[in-house]
Write an enzyme that holds these catalytic residues in place. Structure first.
Site, PDB file in Angstrom:
ATOM      1  N   ARG A  66       1.807 -47.099 -14.401  1.00 47.59           N
ATOM      2  CA  ARG A  66       1.898 -48.071 -13.307  1.00 47.59           C
ATOM      3  C   ARG A  66       1.086 -49.297 -13.710  1.00 47.59           C
ATOM      4  NH1 ARG A  66       1.528 -42.997  -9.974  1.00 47.59           N
ATOM      5  NH2 ARG A  66       3.120 -43.106  -8.354  1.00 47.59           N
ATOM      6  N   LYS A  77       0.837  -1.199   0.000  1.00 46.27           N
ATOM      7  CA  LYS A  77       0.000   0.000   0.000  1.00 46.27           C
ATOM      8  C   LYS A  77       0.873   1.252   0.000  1.00 46.27           C
ATOM      9  CE  LYS A  77      -3.841  -0.359   2.194  1.00 46.27           C
ATOM     10  NZ  LYS A  77      -4.423  -0.805   3.438  1.00 46.27           N
ATOM     11  N   CYS A 119       8.979 -38.860 -11.677  1.00 40.27           N
ATOM     12  CA  CYS A 119       7.572 -39.276 -11.786  1.00 40.27           C
ATOM     13  C   CYS A 119       6.895 -39.401 -10.427  1.00 40.27           C
ATOM     14  CB  CYS A 119       7.431 -40.560 -12.584  1.00 40.27           C
ATOM     15  SG  CYS A 119       8.266 -41.946 -11.829  1.00 40.27           S
ATOM     16  N   ARG A 155      -3.045  -1.597  -6.149  1.00 41.79           N
ATOM     17  CA  ARG A 155      -2.240  -2.816  -6.036  1.00 41.79           C
ATOM     18  C   ARG A 155      -2.564  -3.695  -7.239  1.00 41.79           C
ATOM     19  NH1 ARG A 155      -5.902  -4.899  -1.035  1.00 41.79           N
ATOM     20  NH2 ARG A 155      -7.765  -5.273  -2.252  1.00 41.79           N
ATOM     21  N   MET A 161      -5.126  -7.250   8.322  1.00 39.22           N
ATOM     22  CA  MET A 161      -4.564  -6.408   9.384  1.00 39.22           C
ATOM     23  C   MET A 161      -5.421  -5.165   9.549  1.00 39.22           C
ATOM     24  SD  MET A 161      -0.636  -6.989   8.507  1.00 39.22           S
ATOM     25  CE  MET A 161      -0.943  -6.443   6.883  1.00 39.22           C
ATOM     26  N   ASP A 199       8.972 -42.695  -3.066  1.00 39.39           N
ATOM     27  CA  ASP A 199       9.759 -43.661  -2.294  1.00 39.39           C
ATOM     28  C   ASP A 199      11.081 -43.061  -1.830  1.00 39.39           C
ATOM     29  OD1 ASP A 199       8.401 -46.163  -1.938  1.00 39.39           O
ATOM     30  OD2 ASP A 199       8.304 -46.266  -4.110  1.00 39.39           O
ATOM     31  N   ARG A 238      -3.117   3.288   8.295  1.00 36.68           N
ATOM     32  CA  ARG A 238      -3.458   2.031   7.595  1.00 36.68           C
ATOM     33  C   ARG A 238      -2.291   1.058   7.602  1.00 36.68           C
ATOM     34  NH1 ARG A 238      -7.669   2.484   3.648  1.00 36.68           N
ATOM     35  NH2 ARG A 238      -8.554   4.573   3.649  1.00 36.68           N
ATOM     36  N   THR A 256      10.249 -39.896  -6.459  1.00 35.11           N
ATOM     37  CA  THR A 256      10.511 -39.130  -5.225  1.00 35.11           C
ATOM     38  C   THR A 256       9.548 -39.480  -4.094  1.00 35.11           C
ATOM     39  OG1 THR A 256       9.323 -37.360  -6.332  1.00 35.11           O
ATOM     40  CG2 THR A 256      11.719 -37.168  -6.217  1.00 35.11           C
ATOM     41  N   HIS A 309     -15.820  -8.203   0.789  1.00 38.32           N
ATOM     42  CA  HIS A 309     -14.803  -9.075   1.380  1.00 38.32           C
ATOM     43  C   HIS A 309     -14.967 -10.510   0.904  1.00 38.32           C
ATOM     44  CE1 HIS A 309     -13.388 -11.757   4.634  1.00 38.32           C
ATOM     45  NE2 HIS A 309     -12.336 -10.958   4.567  1.00 38.32           N
ATOM     46  N   GLY A 337      -7.667  -7.255   4.178  1.00 38.74           N
ATOM     47  CA  GLY A 337      -8.457  -7.216   5.409  1.00 38.74           C
ATOM     48  C   GLY A 337      -7.861  -7.974   6.582  1.00 38.74           C
ATOM     49  N   TYR A 361      12.667 -34.191 -18.189  1.00 38.10           N
ATOM     50  CA  TYR A 361      11.210 -34.055 -18.116  1.00 38.10           C
ATOM     51  C   TYR A 361      10.700 -34.254 -16.692  1.00 38.10           C
ATOM     52  CZ  TYR A 361      10.946 -39.172 -17.929  1.00 38.10           C
ATOM     53  OH  TYR A 361      11.075 -40.470 -17.544  1.00 38.10           O
ATOM     54  N   SER A 366      14.338 -42.396 -13.901  1.00 36.77           N
ATOM     55  CA  SER A 366      13.175 -41.590 -13.522  1.00 36.77           C
ATOM     56  C   SER A 366      13.113 -41.572 -11.993  1.00 36.77           C
ATOM     57  CB  SER A 366      11.904 -42.192 -14.107  1.00 36.77           C
ATOM     58  OG  SER A 366      10.808 -41.410 -13.700  1.00 36.77           O
ATOM     59  N   GLU A 417      14.672 -44.496  -6.947  1.00 32.90           N
ATOM     60  CA  GLU A 417      13.785 -44.179  -5.825  1.00 32.90           C
ATOM     61  C   GLU A 417      14.290 -44.774  -4.520  1.00 32.90           C
ATOM     62  OE1 GLU A 417       9.877 -45.775  -6.635  1.00 32.90           O
ATOM     63  OE2 GLU A 417      10.689 -47.535  -7.623  1.00 32.90           O
ATOM     64  N   ARG A 464       6.247 -49.085 -16.465  1.00 30.87           N
ATOM     65  CA  ARG A 464       6.986 -49.617 -15.316  1.00 30.87           C
ATOM     66  C   ARG A 464       6.531 -51.051 -15.042  1.00 30.87           C
ATOM     67  NH1 ARG A 464       6.234 -46.832  -9.587  1.00 30.87           N
ATOM     68  NH2 ARG A 464       4.290 -48.026  -9.604  1.00 30.87           N
TER      69      ARG A 464
HETATM   70  C1  PEP Z   1       7.617 -42.974  -6.512  1.00 34.07           C
HETATM   71  O1  PEP Z   1       7.988 -43.730  -5.623  1.00 34.07           O
HETATM   72  O2  PEP Z   1       7.860 -41.774  -6.532  1.00 34.07           O
HETATM   73  C2  PEP Z   1       6.806 -43.502  -7.612  1.00 34.07           C
HETATM   74  C3  PEP Z   1       6.485 -42.753  -8.651  1.00 34.07           C
HETATM   75  O3  PEP Z   1       6.344 -44.756  -7.504  1.00 34.07           O
HETATM   76  P1  PEP Z   1       5.097 -45.194  -6.590  1.00 34.07           P
HETATM   77  O4  PEP Z   1       4.485 -43.971  -6.052  1.00 34.07           O
HETATM   78  O5  PEP Z   1       4.225 -45.956  -7.496  1.00 34.07           O
HETATM   79  O6  PEP Z   1       5.791 -46.026  -5.584  1.00 34.07           O
HETATM   80 MG    MG Z   2       7.916 -45.845  -6.015  1.00 33.41          MG
END
Ligand code: PEP
Ligand code: MG
Length: 949
Positions: free
Chosen positions: A577, A40, A896, A355, A120, A833, A109, A831, A471, A118, A916, A828, A809, A633
């Site tokens: 999967r 502001k 993935c 703003r 504060m 696991d 203000r 994340t 609001h 709104g 990717y 791949s 993984e 997979r």
């Molecule tokens: C993972 O582990 O990130 C994964 C993509 O496999 P899943 O979730 O099927 O174990």
């Molecule tokens: Mg997995």
């Protein structure tokens, strides 16, 4: 408390004493420094400096607030500075602070670096007391107006500065309205307003034990303190938590001290809020609401229903023209749609705030594309305007256009989308029921910032008062939740917890549907449709793909998902999967049998039954992804996911045994009864016929067979039982233990490819092995793939190109990536696991066991299964990328896990050089946008925000 201004010039003092500076006039503040001056404050400075009519004032920086909160007292020298700046203000306005003849009135203000509408506090009309009121009356010759201003000040000051309960003021005001038979406040006379002021002062005295402070400096001191404290107020803290506003984004509130101008000085005065474009549709027209003879809070709070800004054209044509001019000045300066507040005081226009306009995703897309076409911004800037997560709003449902029914009530289309839920009339109850998983429509006369927790819990918001800028409307739009405001036919009674529309009574818990796009309300649930992506999004997506470096692929397990993924612009499938293909009722028993098989032959038998289904699904997926890679997979999940539990089986076995015993007893029954009670035995024939049917069943041995089967399953499930299935015989471990399963899948993949190729479909399979921890696992699987590949190529007489790669993984796989890349052609990152393993947090239990407390205790700021842990998991990923590519420079790497659709994680993946990201089909537009952001920000040198968990 009154202190004399020192009179020294601030800058000189600064140079001489090198003391920290806290105040900046609107002429001197740096309009680009929102962190220091708050949004502001920065806006007021910029508007002043580009020549827009802003009433004089100054800003106390956020640094002063931070210092105050740390030490619980004003920073040294701050109040001296404030005195000097007030003196400057007195000079600029020709008025005196506390001067009974020519009183200077100010607004105090809040305003932080990020807009928190709104959340504060703000105090208006400060500087009024029993003396200055008289001066104001003499000056304005408008006693009613002055007492109206005074009562507003008393209420705000009492509430924010002195912590007096708001409801008490409201009650007094209502009482007096009733006494004078007034339905709206404008019907109250000067005398009545004066009476309100007296009653308010008494109330303050009663509540605080002290009289209302007549000393204007004391008022200012308390007001600044009140605004400072509001940074740590519950609703502000909740809001920051909900929207992940961290201290590096906004730290403390500034305090804006601005000369008061009044929109409630008669028919030639007004107040309003405007948007430089329509925030609902993005249309390039001046848009907003205004109220004649009112103060800003009346519009924002939705207390009176305002009129659309286009009507100002006839009410005040000159002012309207001026506003249209300002609209383009603002947009040229900010190169962004602006949301501004203005006041017209006796025919003169003042700008009080500007703003960046909060818009829904539709309007954001349209304005982005339009502004590029108009030459106002570049494509890259257009993309950066759009928070990728905002695109989620396109996922909102809408009411089936074929649905025809009279609405229950009609209101204003305040925020698009439709929602069905139970009516709840207060925010606390909405929060409570929402937490129990109920779908809620928060239904209020009007909403206030303290209802924010109810918004979070609700599917949609319905109010009976207020316009598009009330609001409720602003907050719902920001959250992407549907909202219908100003449904005035709705007569809400909080006491009875009911709303009436004519003769219809809606009680708490009744189901209604709101359509925020059309602004209507229906009784009950109504049919809904998924939305289409708007046309402008297509353009934006094309631009996004042009700038993005990292590609967006999809996690798609079925042909339907693959189709959707392609429609949304997926460049491939990053994770199919295969086990999810067997979730349907007719397939699951076959899958179970395969898992439960005792011998390789038996397993092969069931696998062969699954093969044609899997093969057919692959053909369909290849068809949908013609010309694009499809990463398939091999079977991964812990087998227990497909099996009944031991408890279920024990209970089945017991039931079958009991059944056998009962049958035996029944067979004896006719003879026994005939002996004991000949009368009763007359009723036996019906039992006898039942027994005959069961006897047939037993004669065939079906009961024993079933029992045997169940007992066998139970024995097998016991054998397969694992204490820690997630870390047990899953993924490649299972593939090696039961090679028939992988063999079948590999065969299905290659046969499907061959069939697809024959149909001229450009099928590009990539076979991915899950849960790999050592290269030796891949060394074990690969020859089987090669052999089956050779065999299928020969049998179908086609050449089949494919890739062989692995999920990364498991933490060890990251550390051994260099070796693993000697066999794997692609990686791949799984994340999900990898996070589980890195933290040793069970991905199945952590989120509803200890993670919430870790978050509230700030041991972890986020849920690592949602927000990628860049510092830990990310570090492992980085090692894998570096070492994998040392072995194989052209190694293709993707992600993935669920993080693949999460914008910050996408930015991280871009930075570490992944090829990717793969995410669910519905998140693809979000991911494409995030991918573009990552590349553009890198190009512009925008430093990434460190993601501390
Ligand atoms: C993972 O582990 O990130 C994964 C993509 O496999 P899943 O979730 O099927 O174990
Ligand atoms: Mg997995």
């Amino acid at each position: 408390m009154a202190r004399k201004p020192s009179g020294k010039i601030q800058k000189e003092k600064e140079i001489m004493t090198k003391k920290k500076r806290y105040c900046y006039t609107f002429e001197e503040g740096d309009g680009t420094n929102k962190k220091l001056l708050g949004g502001k404050g920065a806006g007021l400075c910029s508007m002043t400096q580009i020549g827009l009519p802003v009433p004089p004032g100054f800003v106390i920086s956020t640094e002063a607030n931070v210092d105050y909160l740390e030490h619980d007292t004003f920073p040294e020298g701050l109040m001296d500075e404030v005195h000097e700046y007030m003196e400057d203000l007195e000079k600029k306005t020709g008025k005196g602070f506390g001067n009974p003849e020519k009183p200077l009135l100010i607004s105090v203000r809040s305003g932080s670096a990020l807009s928190m509408p709104g959340m504060m506090d703000t105090i208006l009309n400060l500087g009024l007391n029993d003396e200055t009121v008289k001066g104001m009356i003499a000056l304005t010759k408008n006693e009613r107006f002055v007492y109206d201003a005074y009562r507003r000040f008393l209420q705000l000051f009492g509430k924010i500065g002195l912590g007096v309960k708001d409801e008490g003021f409201d009650e007094i005001f209502e009482e007096i309205k009733k006494k004078y038979h007034a339905t709206v406040d404008t019907e109250l006379s000067a005398e009545a307003m004066k009476e309100v002021c007296e009653r308010f002062k008494e109330y303050i005295k009663k509540e605080t034990g002290k009289p209302f402070p007549q000393d204007v400096w004391a008022q200012l001191y308390i007001a600044i303190q009140g605004v400072f404290k509001s940074w740590m107020g519950k609703r502000a803290v909740d809001y920051r938590r909900q929207f992940n506003i961290t201290p590096d984004m906004a730290h403390g509130t500034a305090v804006n001290i601005c000369t008061m101008v009044f929109g409630n000085m008669g028919k030639d005065s007004a107040t309003g809020v405007g948007f430089t474009r329509d925030p609902g549709t993005g249309e390039n027209v001046l848009y907003g609401d205004y109220l004649i003879n009112a103060q800003g809070e009346d519009v924002v709070a939705g207390i009176r229903t305002p009129r659309p800004l286009r009507e100002l054209k006839t009410d005040m044509p000159e002012i309207y023209k001026e506003l249209v001019k300002m609209r383009s000045i603002l947009e040229k300066h900010y190169r962004e749609v602006q949301d501004f507040e203005f006041t017209i005081e006796q025919g003169k226009l003042y700008m009080l705030q500007t703003r960046n306009g909060k818009m829904n995703a539709w309007a954001l897309c349209k304005t982005s594309v339009d502004m590029v076409k108009e030459g106002l911004i570049t494509e890259e800037e257009a993309l950066l305007r759009i928070d990728p997560d905002m695109l989620e709003q396109f996922l909102h449902r809408r009411i089936d256009p074929d649905f025809k029914q009279e609405p229950l009530a009609v209101g204003i289309s305040a925020s698009p989308g439709a929602a069905t839920g139970k009516v709840v009339f207060d925010a606390d109850r909405a929060e409570q029921l929402g937490n129990q998983g109920e779908k809620i429509i928060l239904t209020r006369v009007e909403t206030k910032p303290e209802d924010i927790h109810g918004f979070f819990a609700a599917q949609g918001i319905l109010t009976s008062r207020g316009g598009k800028t009330s609001h409720a409307a602003v907050v719902a739009r920001g959250m992407g939740k549907p909202c219908v405001s100003g449904a005035e036919g709705l007569d809400i009674n909080y006491e009875l917890k009911e709303a009436r529309v004519g003769s219809v009574v809606i009680k708490e818990g009744d189901i209604i549907t709101i359509d925020g796009t059309a602004g209507v309300v229906y009784l009950g649930a109504v049919p809904m449709l998924d939305p289409d992506l708007p046309k402008d999004l297509k353009t934006l997506m094309e631009w996004a793909d042009k700038y993005a470096k990292i590609q967006v692929w999809a996690n798609a397990d079925t042909p339907e998902m693959a189709q959707k993924a392609r429609e949304h612009g997926a460049m491939g499938i990053g994770l199919c999967r295969t086990e999810r293909m067997f979730n349907e009722a007719d397939r699951l028993p076959l899958m179970r049998n395969m898992i439960l098989a005792d011998t390789p032959e038996e397993r092969k038998h069931w696998a062969n039954k699954l093969l044609p289904m899997q093969r057919q699904d692959f053909v369909e997926i290849f068809r949908a992804m013609d010309g694009l890679p499809v990463t398939i997979r091999l079977l991964d999940p812990p087998l227990h996911e497909f099996l009944p539990t031991i408890e279920e089986l024990i209970s089945d076995v017991n039931r079958l045994r009991e059944f056998s015993q009962i049958m035996h007893a029944l067979e004896q029954l006719p003879g026994t009864v005939a002996m004991l009670d000949p009368e009763l035995s007359k009723q036996i024939p019906s039992i006898e016929s039942m027994i005959r049917e069961f006897a047939e069943y037993r004669a065939k041995g079906l009961d024993k067979k079933l029992l045997k089967q169940k007992e066998k399953v139970l024995r097998r499930v016991r054998v397969l039982h694992e204490i820690n299935p997630m870390l047990g015989n899953r993924g490649v471990r299972c593939g090696i233990s039961y090679p028939e399963i992988y063999d079948m899948q590999i065969q299905a993949i290659f046969e499907a490819t061959a069939i697809a190729l024959r149909e001229k479909i450009d099928a590009r399979p990539e076979i991915m092995v899950p849960n790999v921890c050592t290269v030796q696992e891949l060394v074990w699987v690969k020859p089987r793939v090669e052999n089956i590949h050779k065999e299928v190529e020969k049998r179908y007489n086609v050449k089949i190109a494919y890739k062989f790669g692995t999920m990364i993984e498991i933490a060890r796989a990251c550390l051994r990536a260099g070796r693993i890349a000697t066999v794997a052609e692609f990686f791949s990152f799984g994340t999900n696991d990898l996070t589980q393993g890195t933290f040793s947090f069970s991905r199945e239990d952590a989120e509803n066991k200890f993670l919430p407390i870790y978050n509230t205790e700030k041991i972890l700021l986020h849920n690592p299964f949602e927000i990628l842990d860049e510092l830990g998991v990310g570090r492992l990923m980085q090692i894998a990328v570096t070492e994998g590519r040392e072995t194989r420079p052209d190694l293709k790497i993707g992600i993935c896990g669920e993080h693949g659709g999460q914008p910050q994680a996408i930015e991280f993946c871009h930075r570490i050089g992944l090829n990717y990201v793969s995410c669910s089909p519905m998140r693809i537009p979000i991911a494409r946008m995030a991918a573009a952001h990552a590349a553009i920000k890198e190009k512009k040198g925008v430093a990434p925000v460190a993601r501390a968990l």
